[in-house]
Design a protein around this motif. Sequence first.
Motif, PDB file in Angstrom:
ATOM      1  N   ALA A 243      11.493 -45.408 -81.095  1.00 47.37           N
ATOM      2  CA  ALA A 243      12.630 -46.482 -81.051  1.00 47.37           C
ATOM      3  C   ALA A 243      12.133 -47.380 -82.212  1.00 47.37           C
ATOM      4  O   ALA A 243      13.187 -48.076 -82.903  1.00 47.37           O
ATOM      5  CB  ALA A 243      12.466 -47.387 -79.722  1.00 47.37           C
ATOM      6  N   LYS A 244      10.847 -47.595 -82.316  1.00 39.71           N
ATOM      7  CA  LYS A 244      10.502 -48.727 -83.663  1.00 39.71           C
ATOM      8  C   LYS A 244      10.566 -47.878 -85.078  1.00 39.71           C
ATOM      9  O   LYS A 244      10.209 -48.645 -86.077  1.00 39.71           O
ATOM     10  CB  LYS A 244       9.052 -49.172 -83.262  1.00 39.71           C
ATOM     11  N   GLY A 245      10.992 -46.904 -84.953  1.00 39.61           N
ATOM     12  CA  GLY A 245      11.235 -46.342 -86.225  1.00 39.61           C
ATOM     13  C   GLY A 245      10.382 -45.410 -86.676  1.00 39.61           C
ATOM     14  O   GLY A 245      10.370 -44.681 -87.611  1.00 39.61           O
ATOM     15  N   GLY A 246       8.957 -45.198 -86.032  1.00 37.92           N
ATOM     16  CA  GLY A 246       8.106 -44.256 -86.195  1.00 37.92           C
ATOM     17  C   GLY A 246       8.484 -42.895 -86.176  1.00 37.92           C
ATOM     18  O   GLY A 246       9.264 -42.602 -85.000  1.00 37.92           O
ATOM     19  N   GLU A 247       7.974 -42.080 -86.716  1.00 38.28           N
ATOM     20  CA  GLU A 247       8.312 -40.587 -86.566  1.00 38.28           C
ATOM     21  C   GLU A 247       7.627 -39.962 -85.232  1.00 38.28           C
ATOM     22  O   GLU A 247       6.589 -40.357 -85.181  1.00 38.28           O
ATOM     23  CB  GLU A 247       7.696 -39.777 -87.714  1.00 38.28           C
ATOM     24  N   LYS A 248       8.216 -39.378 -84.517  1.00 37.71           N
ATOM     25  CA  LYS A 248       8.002 -38.708 -83.291  1.00 37.71           C
ATOM     26  C   LYS A 248       7.026 -37.526 -83.570  1.00 37.71           C
ATOM     27  O   LYS A 248       7.333 -36.805 -84.490  1.00 37.71           O
ATOM     28  CB  LYS A 248       9.335 -38.145 -82.525  1.00 37.71           C
ATOM     29  N   ASP A 249       5.808 -37.932 -83.129  1.00 39.82           N
ATOM     30  CA  ASP A 249       4.828 -36.887 -83.425  1.00 39.82           C
ATOM     31  C   ASP A 249       4.176 -36.088 -81.970  1.00 39.82           C
ATOM     32  O   ASP A 249       3.239 -35.577 -82.344  1.00 39.82           O
ATOM     33  CB  ASP A 249       3.465 -37.810 -84.222  1.00 39.82           C
ATOM     34  N   THR A 250       4.718 -36.228 -81.070  1.00 40.65           N
ATOM     35  CA  THR A 250       4.377 -35.746 -79.720  1.00 40.65           C
ATOM     36  C   THR A 250       5.521 -34.688 -79.240  1.00 40.65           C
ATOM     37  O   THR A 250       6.417 -35.398 -78.883  1.00 40.65           O
ATOM     38  CB  THR A 250       3.746 -36.628 -79.010  1.00 40.65           C
ATOM     39  N   PHE A 251       5.231 -33.646 -78.785  1.00 39.10           N
ATOM     40  CA  PHE A 251       6.276 -32.662 -78.311  1.00 39.10           C
ATOM     41  C   PHE A 251       5.796 -32.702 -77.054  1.00 39.10           C
ATOM     42  O   PHE A 251       4.579 -31.992 -76.659  1.00 39.10           O
ATOM     43  CB  PHE A 251       6.091 -31.268 -78.932  1.00 39.10           C
ATOM     44  N   VAL A 252       6.525 -32.777 -75.880  1.00 35.25           N
ATOM     45  CA  VAL A 252       6.203 -32.635 -74.658  1.00 35.25           C
ATOM     46  C   VAL A 252       7.086 -31.573 -73.791  1.00 35.25           C
ATOM     47  O   VAL A 252       8.142 -31.561 -73.939  1.00 35.25           O
ATOM     48  CB  VAL A 252       6.650 -34.063 -73.790  1.00 35.25           C
ATOM     49  N   PHE A 253       6.316 -30.577 -73.402  1.00 31.20           N
ATOM     50  CA  PHE A 253       7.146 -29.457 -72.887  1.00 31.20           C
ATOM     51  C   PHE A 253       6.572 -29.353 -71.174  1.00 31.20           C
ATOM     52  O   PHE A 253       5.252 -29.377 -70.920  1.00 31.20           O
ATOM     53  CB  PHE A 253       6.352 -28.033 -73.565  1.00 31.20           C
ATOM     54  N   ALA A 254       7.503 -29.175 -70.399  1.00 32.86           N
ATOM     55  CA  ALA A 254       7.372 -28.988 -68.896  1.00 32.86           C
ATOM     56  C   ALA A 254       7.223 -27.609 -68.550  1.00 32.86           C
ATOM     57  O   ALA A 254       8.236 -26.766 -68.743  1.00 32.86           O
ATOM     58  CB  ALA A 254       8.389 -29.696 -68.148  1.00 32.86           C
ATOM     59  N   GLY A 255       6.211 -27.247 -67.922  1.00 33.83           N
ATOM     60  CA  GLY A 255       5.957 -26.022 -66.949  1.00 33.83           C
ATOM     61  C   GLY A 255       6.086 -26.152 -65.865  1.00 33.83           C
ATOM     62  O   GLY A 255       6.343 -27.227 -65.365  1.00 33.83           O
ATOM     63  N   ALA A 256       6.029 -25.109 -64.958  1.00 32.59           N
ATOM     64  CA  ALA A 256       6.331 -25.241 -63.456  1.00 32.59           C
ATOM     65  C   ALA A 256       5.146 -24.904 -62.745  1.00 32.59           C
ATOM     66  O   ALA A 256       5.310 -25.331 -61.343  1.00 32.59           O
ATOM     67  CB  ALA A 256       7.033 -24.090 -63.142  1.00 32.59           C
ATOM     68  N   GLY A 257       3.930 -25.072 -63.275  1.00 29.85           N
ATOM     69  CA  GLY A 257       2.636 -24.813 -62.467  1.00 29.85           C
ATOM     70  C   GLY A 257       1.655 -25.247 -63.216  1.00 29.85           C
ATOM     71  O   GLY A 257       1.679 -25.311 -64.639  1.00 29.85           O
TER      72      GLY A 257
ATOM     73  N   GLY B 220      11.450 -30.256 -74.031  1.00 29.59           N
ATOM     74  CA  GLY B 220      11.599 -28.865 -73.590  1.00 29.59           C
ATOM     75  C   GLY B 220      11.012 -28.451 -72.323  1.00 29.59           C
ATOM     76  O   GLY B 220      10.231 -29.301 -71.696  1.00 29.59           O
ATOM     77  N   TYR B 221      11.519 -27.401 -71.494  1.00 30.30           N
ATOM     78  CA  TYR B 221      11.193 -26.826 -70.391  1.00 30.30           C
ATOM     79  C   TYR B 221      11.266 -25.374 -70.014  1.00 30.30           C
ATOM     80  O   TYR B 221      12.351 -24.937 -70.807  1.00 30.30           O
ATOM     81  CB  TYR B 221      11.368 -27.818 -68.994  1.00 30.30           C
ATOM     82  N   ASP B 222      10.621 -24.770 -69.489  1.00 32.14           N
ATOM     83  CA  ASP B 222      10.619 -23.569 -69.073  1.00 32.14           C
ATOM     84  C   ASP B 222      11.461 -23.277 -67.793  1.00 32.14           C
ATOM     85  O   ASP B 222      11.409 -23.887 -67.016  1.00 32.14           O
ATOM     86  CB  ASP B 222       9.344 -22.531 -69.092  1.00 32.14           C
ATOM     87  N   LEU B 223      11.983 -22.010 -67.617  1.00 31.92           N
ATOM     88  CA  LEU B 223      12.475 -21.351 -66.222  1.00 31.92           C
ATOM     89  C   LEU B 223      13.615 -22.475 -65.894  1.00 31.92           C
ATOM     90  O   LEU B 223      13.534 -23.005 -64.639  1.00 31.92           O
ATOM     91  CB  LEU B 223      11.277 -21.346 -65.188  1.00 31.92           C
ATOM     92  N   VAL B 224      14.583 -22.447 -66.554  1.00 32.67           N
ATOM     93  CA  VAL B 224      15.774 -22.992 -66.449  1.00 32.67           C
ATOM     94  C   VAL B 224      16.675 -22.404 -65.090  1.00 32.67           C
ATOM     95  O   VAL B 224      16.629 -21.094 -65.031  1.00 32.67           O
ATOM     96  CB  VAL B 224      16.825 -23.165 -67.751  1.00 32.67           C
ATOM     97  N   ALA B 225      16.909 -23.035 -64.250  1.00 33.72           N
ATOM     98  CA  ALA B 225      17.599 -22.737 -63.113  1.00 33.72           C
ATOM     99  C   ALA B 225      18.899 -22.061 -63.391  1.00 33.72           C
ATOM    100  O   ALA B 225      19.609 -22.498 -64.253  1.00 33.72           O
ATOM    101  CB  ALA B 225      17.977 -23.855 -62.008  1.00 33.72           C
ATOM    102  N   PRO B 226      19.080 -20.580 -63.027  1.00 35.93           N
ATOM    103  CA  PRO B 226      20.355 -20.139 -63.305  1.00 35.93           C
ATOM    104  C   PRO B 226      21.565 -21.126 -63.189  1.00 35.93           C
ATOM    105  O   PRO B 226      22.521 -20.953 -64.310  1.00 35.93           O
ATOM    106  CB  PRO B 226      20.565 -18.976 -62.323  1.00 35.93           C
ATOM    107  N   ALA B 227      21.797 -21.835 -62.370  1.00 37.52           N
ATOM    108  CA  ALA B 227      23.061 -22.699 -62.199  1.00 37.52           C
ATOM    109  C   ALA B 227      23.071 -23.915 -63.305  1.00 37.52           C
ATOM    110  O   ALA B 227      24.270 -24.282 -63.701  1.00 37.52           O
ATOM    111  CB  ALA B 227      23.076 -23.298 -60.890  1.00 37.52           C
ATOM    112  N   ASP B 228      21.775 -24.175 -64.147  1.00 36.24           N
ATOM    113  CA  ASP B 228      21.873 -25.229 -64.977  1.00 36.24           C
ATOM    114  C   ASP B 228      22.066 -24.942 -66.410  1.00 36.24           C
ATOM    115  O   ASP B 228      22.149 -25.543 -67.298  1.00 36.24           O
ATOM    116  CB  ASP B 228      20.437 -25.906 -65.009  1.00 36.24           C
ATOM    117  N   ILE B 229      22.210 -23.475 -66.578  1.00 38.61           N
ATOM    118  CA  ILE B 229      22.222 -22.932 -67.753  1.00 38.61           C
ATOM    119  C   ILE B 229      23.521 -23.415 -68.820  1.00 38.61           C
ATOM    120  O   ILE B 229      23.452 -23.988 -69.728  1.00 38.61           O
ATOM    121  CB  ILE B 229      22.044 -21.470 -68.007  1.00 38.61           C
ATOM    122  N   LYS B 230      24.521 -23.259 -68.038  1.00 37.11           N
ATOM    123  CA  LYS B 230      25.991 -23.481 -68.571  1.00 37.11           C
ATOM    124  C   LYS B 230      26.019 -25.264 -68.831  1.00 37.11           C
ATOM    125  O   LYS B 230      26.687 -25.590 -69.718  1.00 37.11           O
ATOM    126  CB  LYS B 230      27.102 -23.019 -67.821  1.00 37.11           C
ATOM    127  N   THR B 231      25.565 -25.657 -67.761  1.00 35.86           N
ATOM    128  CA  THR B 231      25.693 -27.301 -67.755  1.00 35.86           C
ATOM    129  C   THR B 231      24.980 -27.981 -68.906  1.00 35.86           C
ATOM    130  O   THR B 231      25.372 -28.678 -69.621  1.00 35.86           O
ATOM    131  CB  THR B 231      24.846 -27.922 -66.420  1.00 35.86           C
TER     132      THR B 231
END
Length: 555
Positions: free
Chosen positions: A33-47, A288-299
């Motif tokens: 928000a302060k204008g710095g370049e985003k330098d961290t990618f956060v990814f969510a796994g299920a376990g 980003g995250y993995d294993l999207v619930a089938p019902a959430d894909i179109k949403t």
Amino acid sequence: MRIQTSRAVRAITAAVAVGLIATACSSERTDEAKGGEKDTFVFAGAGDPGSLDPALASDGETFRVTRQAFEALLEHESGGSELVGGLAETWESNPAGTVWTFNLRKNVKFHDGETFDAAAVCANYDHWFNWKGTYQSSAVSYYWQSIMGGFAKNEDAEAPKANYKSCTAKDAGTAVIEVNEASANLPGGFSLQALAIHSPKAIKEYEKQDATAKGDAITYPKYSQEAGTVAGTGPYKITKWNKGNKEVSLARFDDYWGAKAKVKNLVFRTISTEETRRQALQAGDIDGYDLVAPADIKTLEGEGYEVPTRDVFNLFYVGMTQSKNKALQKPEVRQAIAHAIDRENIVKTQLPEGGKVATQFMPDTVAGFSDKVKEYPFDTNKSKQLLKDAGESKLSLEFCYPTEVTRPYMPAPQDMFELMKADLEKAGITVVPKAMKWAPDYLDATEAGSCALHMLGWTGDFNDGFNFIGTWFAGKDKQWGFDEAKVFDSVNAASKVTDPAGRVEAYKTANEAIMEYLPGLPISSSPPAIAFAKNVNPPKVSPLTQENFAEVSFK
């Protein structure tokens, strides 16, 4: 793991969880928000990962993390299943398939500053070959045993015969690995994360520590449970494992031999439920995250998120451990279980579009799939009759299922378990549920054959039929607890056929023998989806779930 609660309670729980995630990520959002370049990618796994040493693991959540830091001799093309050079630029075998020569990349450094060369390759293979004690447990050294067999000195009578023979550093740039017999697992096995190459300096530290076991519970060595010792050659190096916050942090390795990672920092976070992962993405708390619930894909697609779907390359099954319950040794009982479960309903209600009912222990995308296997259609009345014929009308079976996880082949484990439990009970089988945390409890217990019934699956490591059916049925395995020569012989015979077309036909014959015997019930195959934030240029998605996050960048 999704808990069966009211919709209102689930919404409150998810909101609280997202709030906690938002707090954890506030510093990253503030910098941006302060204008710095985003330098961290956060990814969510299920376990949670089980280990920072991939050689001690057999699960995708561990390999997703370690794949960014460790590299094997061979790899797969980005987004595909074709073998390409990894730490070896080129490779070849002798005509017998027993001597494998690897021409190694030059100017490659490990994260701890050590130089990669042929001696380093041999230090790794000899380290695994000489494992002792608990390291010889199939729950700890699963992949070594699957690919290379046993050890220099087997301490367990059930350990497989060693197929690994030797590794020789012909010169600094040439490593030669010899095996006793040709195997369908090679060269594909040389691409596995479990056989990725570690720094020889790190290996010396590894060898000072032991894994220990008490019953089914395994205590992994300290070096594998915290950052600081493990060292690979990958585009990222592991810097921290915060188990309290369920996070593993990695930093770009600036001395990497290939194309540098596009984002400086990489964080893998565990968010066990599909709903909470989706809400975290929508709130901007993960990228980003993995294993999207089938019902959430179109949403999500409708809201502008990118939600690519991987090609089908997995299998979900119910395992039956015959050594755990004698009733399962009766073919009629195994057949009754197969007829009792409504697999069509599981596919229809639990899987994304493109999911399929499985008829055998490999998906139809793998060469060797047979259209002549014996099938077991859903039929509750037939199931009851088979149980009666077997003298097991009052059968009671413990059924284990995992918590705190979602896998590509089982998007919602508890929901899928409840459907199968209800089906089995309609057929007159009393189901005794046993819930266990995915890593390491559930994985260790199923590997040890501690559950009469259990649910598991497999995403292929490389494109050969033996990587599916050979994984389970090439010989006696505690997970299944049976000894049937006809099954083992058919699988192993197929693996030794050198003609590609002939091998495919032999795999078909093996699949037919397996399904006639019915050691367990294949349920389904699923095309898992993965989601990314609107400001992300995602990596190529892999049918093997082997995404390379060094390809990720922000728009």
